[in-house]
Design a protein around this motif. Structure first.
Motif, PDB file in Angstrom:
ATOM      1  N   SER A 216       0.825  -1.214   0.000  1.00  9.74           N
ATOM      2  CA  SER A 216       0.000   0.000   0.000  1.00  9.74           C
ATOM      3  C   SER A 216       0.855   1.259   0.000  1.00  9.74           C
ATOM      4  O   SER A 216       0.597   2.203  -0.760  1.00  9.74           O
ATOM      5  N   LEU A 217       1.874   1.270   0.847  1.00 10.11           N
ATOM      6  CA  LEU A 217       2.759   2.438   0.907  1.00 10.11           C
ATOM      7  C   LEU A 217       3.429   2.698  -0.437  1.00 10.11           C
ATOM      8  O   LEU A 217       3.427   3.830  -0.942  1.00 10.11           O
ATOM      9  N   THR A 218       3.994   1.653  -1.029  1.00 11.67           N
ATOM     10  CA  THR A 218       4.751   1.829  -2.261  1.00 11.67           C
ATOM     11  C   THR A 218       3.851   2.203  -3.432  1.00 11.67           C
ATOM     12  O   THR A 218       4.182   3.094  -4.228  1.00 11.67           O
ATOM     13  N   LEU A 219       2.707   1.535  -3.558  1.00 16.84           N
ATOM     14  CA  LEU A 219       1.778   1.879  -4.638  1.00 16.84           C
ATOM     15  C   LEU A 219       1.268   3.311  -4.491  1.00 16.84           C
ATOM     16  O   LEU A 219       1.133   4.037  -5.476  1.00 16.84           O
ATOM     17  N   GLY A 220       0.994   3.700  -3.259  1.00 18.29           N
ATOM     18  CA  GLY A 220       0.513   5.062  -3.027  1.00 18.29           C
ATOM     19  C   GLY A 220       1.555   6.090  -3.424  1.00 18.29           C
ATOM     20  O   GLY A 220       1.267   7.047  -4.168  1.00 18.29           O
ATOM     21  N   VAL A 221       2.789   5.919  -2.956  1.00 16.18           N
ATOM     22  CA  VAL A 221       3.855   6.872  -3.272  1.00 16.18           C
ATOM     23  C   VAL A 221       4.159   6.868  -4.767  1.00 16.18           C
ATOM     24  O   VAL A 221       4.345   7.924  -5.381  1.00 16.18           O
ATOM     25  N   ASN A 222       4.180   5.686  -5.386  1.00 22.20           N
ATOM     26  CA  ASN A 222       4.523   5.560  -6.796  1.00 22.20           C
ATOM     27  C   ASN A 222       3.504   6.231  -7.713  1.00 22.20           C
ATOM     28  O   ASN A 222       3.838   6.613  -8.838  1.00 22.20           O
ATOM     29  N   ASN A 223       2.276   6.394  -7.242  1.00 16.26           N
ATOM     30  CA  ASN A 223       1.214   6.932  -8.106  1.00 16.26           C
ATOM     31  C   ASN A 223       0.685   8.289  -7.649  1.00 16.26           C
ATOM     32  O   ASN A 223      -0.379   8.717  -8.118  1.00 16.26           O
ATOM     33  N   LEU A 224       1.420   8.956  -6.762  1.00 14.45           N
ATOM     34  CA  LEU A 224       0.978  10.283  -6.321  1.00 14.45           C
ATOM     35  C   LEU A 224       0.854  11.248  -7.493  1.00 14.45           C
ATOM     36  O   LEU A 224      -0.092  12.037  -7.553  1.00 14.45           O
ATOM     37  N   ASN A 225       1.798  11.188  -8.419  1.00 15.76           N
ATOM     38  CA  ASN A 225       1.752  12.098  -9.561  1.00 15.76           C
ATOM     39  C   ASN A 225       0.692  11.686 -10.575  1.00 15.76           C
ATOM     40  O   ASN A 225      -0.051  12.516 -11.095  1.00 15.76           O
ATOM     41  N   ARG A 226       0.596  10.387 -10.853  1.00 16.80           N
ATOM     42  CA  ARG A 226      -0.316   9.901 -11.896  1.00 16.80           C
ATOM     43  C   ARG A 226      -1.772   9.976 -11.456  1.00 16.80           C
ATOM     44  O   ARG A 226      -2.654  10.346 -12.233  1.00 16.80           O
ATOM     45  N   TRP A 227      -2.039   9.609 -10.200  1.00 19.15           N
ATOM     46  CA  TRP A 227      -3.430   9.569  -9.719  1.00 19.15           C
ATOM     47  C   TRP A 227      -3.863  10.854  -9.037  1.00 19.15           C
ATOM     48  O   TRP A 227      -5.055  11.064  -8.830  1.00 19.15           O
ATOM     49  N   GLY A 228      -2.901  11.684  -8.665  1.00 15.19           N
ATOM     50  CA  GLY A 228      -3.251  12.942  -8.014  1.00 15.19           C
ATOM     51  C   GLY A 228      -2.743  12.994  -6.588  1.00 15.19           C
ATOM     52  O   GLY A 228      -2.845  12.018  -5.839  1.00 15.19           O
ATOM     53  N   LEU A 229      -2.196  14.151  -6.214  1.00 18.49           N
ATOM     54  CA  LEU A 229      -1.672  14.324  -4.865  1.00 18.49           C
ATOM     55  C   LEU A 229      -2.786  14.417  -3.841  1.00 18.49           C
ATOM     56  O   LEU A 229      -2.664  13.927  -2.718  1.00 18.49           O
ATOM     57  N   LEU A 230      -3.895  15.023  -4.235  1.00 18.68           N
ATOM     58  CA  LEU A 230      -5.051  15.145  -3.330  1.00 18.68           C
ATOM     59  C   LEU A 230      -6.340  14.791  -4.066  1.00 18.68           C
ATOM     60  O   LEU A 230      -7.019  13.827  -3.714  1.00 18.68           O
ATOM     61  N   HIS A 231      -6.657  15.545  -5.111  1.00 11.19           N
ATOM     62  CA  HIS A 231      -7.862  15.275  -5.887  1.00 11.19           C
ATOM     63  C   HIS A 231      -7.553  14.258  -6.982  1.00 11.19           C
ATOM     64  O   HIS A 231      -6.470  14.285  -7.584  1.00 11.19           O
ATOM     65  N   ALA A 232      -8.491  13.380  -7.255  1.00  5.64           N
ATOM     66  CA  ALA A 232      -8.286  12.321  -8.241  1.00  5.64           C
ATOM     67  C   ALA A 232      -8.159  12.900  -9.649  1.00  5.64           C
ATOM     68  O   ALA A 232      -8.925  13.780 -10.051  1.00  5.64           O
ATOM     69  N   ARG A 233      -7.182  12.389 -10.384  1.00  7.62           N
ATOM     70  CA  ARG A 233      -6.988  12.785 -11.768  1.00  7.62           C
ATOM     71  C   ARG A 233      -7.674  11.774 -12.681  1.00  7.62           C
ATOM     72  O   ARG A 233      -8.057  10.686 -12.234  1.00  7.62           O
ATOM     73  N   PRO A 234      -7.783  12.097 -13.983  1.00 10.27           N
ATOM     74  CA  PRO A 234      -8.442  11.153 -14.905  1.00 10.27           C
ATOM     75  C   PRO A 234      -7.761   9.787 -14.964  1.00 10.27           C
ATOM     76  O   PRO A 234      -8.420   8.775 -15.238  1.00 10.27           O
ATOM     77  N   ASP A 235      -6.445   9.716 -14.718  1.00 12.00           N
ATOM     78  CA  ASP A 235      -5.732   8.446 -14.788  1.00 12.00           C
ATOM     79  C   ASP A 235      -5.977   7.568 -13.564  1.00 12.00           C
ATOM     80  O   ASP A 235      -5.590   6.390 -13.567  1.00 12.00           O
TER      81      ASP A 235
END
Length: 545
Positions: A216-235
């Motif tokens: 969970s930690l690694t997936l979360g950190v790895n996708n902060l840019n792609r999925w959004g730092l706070l609000h969800a992005r389209p990806d």
């Protein structure tokens, strides 16, 4: 009657032939990891994916090792170290073959997941098999050899791997990994160990908690840019009331890890054998060593991702150029890791740790100001060398502190904690570097396009600058050639891209320098004794390895 005397008892030195296999096993793992950044450009070209997709393979390897290494130690104790060692070396060979034949980046990620699962058992088995096959001074020498194997593999991967990737292609680089795996399998015939103990129980609940936490930690950190730092992005694959799943995964991961510690304490109080003994984390000095280890490995991983990214993707140069650029750093790490033990009698771990983190901080700040789009300038090489001195000293130092601070019977648990910490740090360091640099680049490009009226909104929309990634100037010109951009607009966009990339690199290095500076505080809590000031019981355990 069976002779239970050790070689130390009889005065007979054990053969070093088994150690050759164990040494090569460490080289195998380290070469595989180091070969991935060298192959970055080739994979991007072959598969037509952005570099951050390839970095996912690096993250996957570290994630799987970190999640499974504690379980791997228990499996080895239960099944028998030699048998399980041979099995996982075959799995590693299968991973290398998958890399060679991979038709897409998804297969590369799968191959590195296989390699990570194998390494999760190889990591603790190396220490266990050394303890089974060597005693006294030979054992200390063998354990020290593992550290040098890691550094040697890094240098070799960048030199040999870089040359192959440039002249032939990236796939033959992993042919070396396959050959290494087969060589390790051959030498394993000389290994001996006690049979497995079926009575060893694996704490499944603890394994699930720590595994889920790390994933969970690694997936979360790895996708902060792609999925959004706070609000969800389209990806983002989904959103939680509009929130990005990335920070949620980070929080969930922290909760899982905390639950692991709570469960392990409860199991220990009940008199049951835990997945790992928490006495390894018992003192503030041991916790400081773990924090320091995590930080320095994460910084190394971030730098090992950043340099190949700029040289191969931004500058469009060859893997061999990457090898030459990283050679001063890798050689410095190797030499420092080997020689730093000579200073343990003159300086305390606290002094060496604070000084070393000060070096890495100064080096990163220096690089942030002197770096250009050319990594071969003397000021840049000097910065890499200074960082290598600090990094090499720290990796050896903090492991030594953990070993000397724990009883000899907890050596396996120390190995598990070391494996978990280093591989989680490597995965997080690579993930953070990718997310950080791409995030800064996106911000820089957005600000620059707003400040350049010669780049109209219609052109910005055609090249999708809102979802930018690292590309070379040549590649950007190819993309712009398919739009209705004028020659003047193409030149302006290329200049903007070049400026935004360099700005992202410099700010990213400054942020890493800040992380390094913060790490001085846990380093200041490392032990203050020099080696000759160790209590007799602790010094004996340290000498035994």
């Amino acid at each position: 009657m069976t002779d239970t005397r050790t070689p130390e008892d009889t005065g007979i030195r054990a053969s070093w032939t088994p150690m050759v296999g164990l040494f090569l096993a460490q080289v195998l793992m380290s070469f595989n990891v180091s070969a991935l950044p060298v192959s970055l450009g080739g994979m991007v070209d072959d598969f037509g994916v952005p570099p951050t997709d390839v970095s996912t393979a690096i993250v996957t390897y570290g994630l799987v090792v970190a999640a499974l290494v504690m379980v791997g130690a228990k499996i080895g104790q239960r099944v028998g170290w030699v048998l399980v060692f041979r099995i996982v070396v075959v799995v590693f060979a299968a991973s290398a073959l998958t890399m060679i034949l991979a038709p897409g980046v998804g297969w590369v990620i799968f191959a590195q997941a296989l390699a990570g699962a194998a390494a999760a058992i190889i990591v603790p088995s190396l220490v266990a098999l050394i303890a089974e096959n060597y005693r006294g001074p030979q054992q200390a020498t063998a354990i020290g050899a593992l550290g040098s194997a890691r550094a040697i593999a890094g240098v070799t991967a960048f030199l040999v791997g870089g040359t192959l990737a440039t002249l032939v292609g990236w796939r033959p680089v992993f042919g070396i990994v396959l050959v290494l795996a087969l060589a390790v399998l051959g030498f394993s015939s000389r290994l001996r160990s006690a049979p497995g103990n079926p009575a060893v129980k694996i704490d499944v609940a603890a394994a699930l908690l720590i595994g889920a936490g790390i994933v969970s930690l690694t997936l979360g950190v790895n996708n902060l840019n792609r999925w959004g730092l706070l609000h969800a992005r389209p990806d983002a694959p989904f959103d939680i009331v509009g929130l990005s799943p990335a920070p949620v995964l980070v929080i969930v991961g922290v909760l899982f890890v905390q639950s692991f510690f709570l469960w392990t304490r409860r199991r220990t109080r009940a008199g049951k054998v835990p997945l790992v003994s928490l006495t390894v984390f018992g003192s503030s000095q041991e916790r400081a060593a773990i924090y320091a280890m995590f930080t320095v490995v994460a910084l190394e991983a971030a730098l090992n991702f950043t340099v190949p990214l700029y040289i191969q993707i931004v500058q469009g140069r060859t893997p061999f150029d990457t090898s030459l650029a990283m050679l001063p750093f890798n050689l410095t790490v190797f030499v420092t890791a080997t020689l730093v033990v000579r200073f343990y009698g003159r300086f305390s771990p606290r002094t060496i740790g604070v000084f070393s983190f000060s070096l890495t901080t100064v080096a990163l700040i220096w690089l942030a100001f002197v770096v250009t789009n050319n990594w071969e300038t003397l000021p840049t090489i000097l910065g890499l060398i200074v960082f290598g001195v600090g990094q090499g000293a720290l990796v050896t130092l903090v492991f030594n502190v953990l070993v000397t601070a724990s009883p000899k019977e907890l050596a396996g648990d120390v190995g598990s904690v070391r494996g978990t910490t280093q591989n989680l740090a490597s995965a997080v360091g690579t993930a953070v570097a990718g997310a950080l640099l791409v995030g800064i680049l996106t911000t820089n490009v957005a600000a620059a396009t707003a400040a350049h009226p010669e780049l109209p909104d219609e052109l910005v929309a055609q090249v999708d600058l809102d979802r930018t990634n690292f590309v070379s100037n040549d590649r950007l010109r190819e993309v712009l050639a398919e739009t209705d951009a004028t020659p003047a607009q193409v030149d302006a966009a290329v200049a903007l891209n070049e400026s935004a990339r360099l700005g992202a690199l410099r700010l990213g290095l400054l942020i890493l320098a800040g992380v390094s500076a913060v790490a001085i505080f846990p380093a200041s809590r490392l032990p203050s004794y020099r080696r000759e000031e160790l209590p007799a019981s602790v010094a004996s355990g340290a000498d035994d390895g």
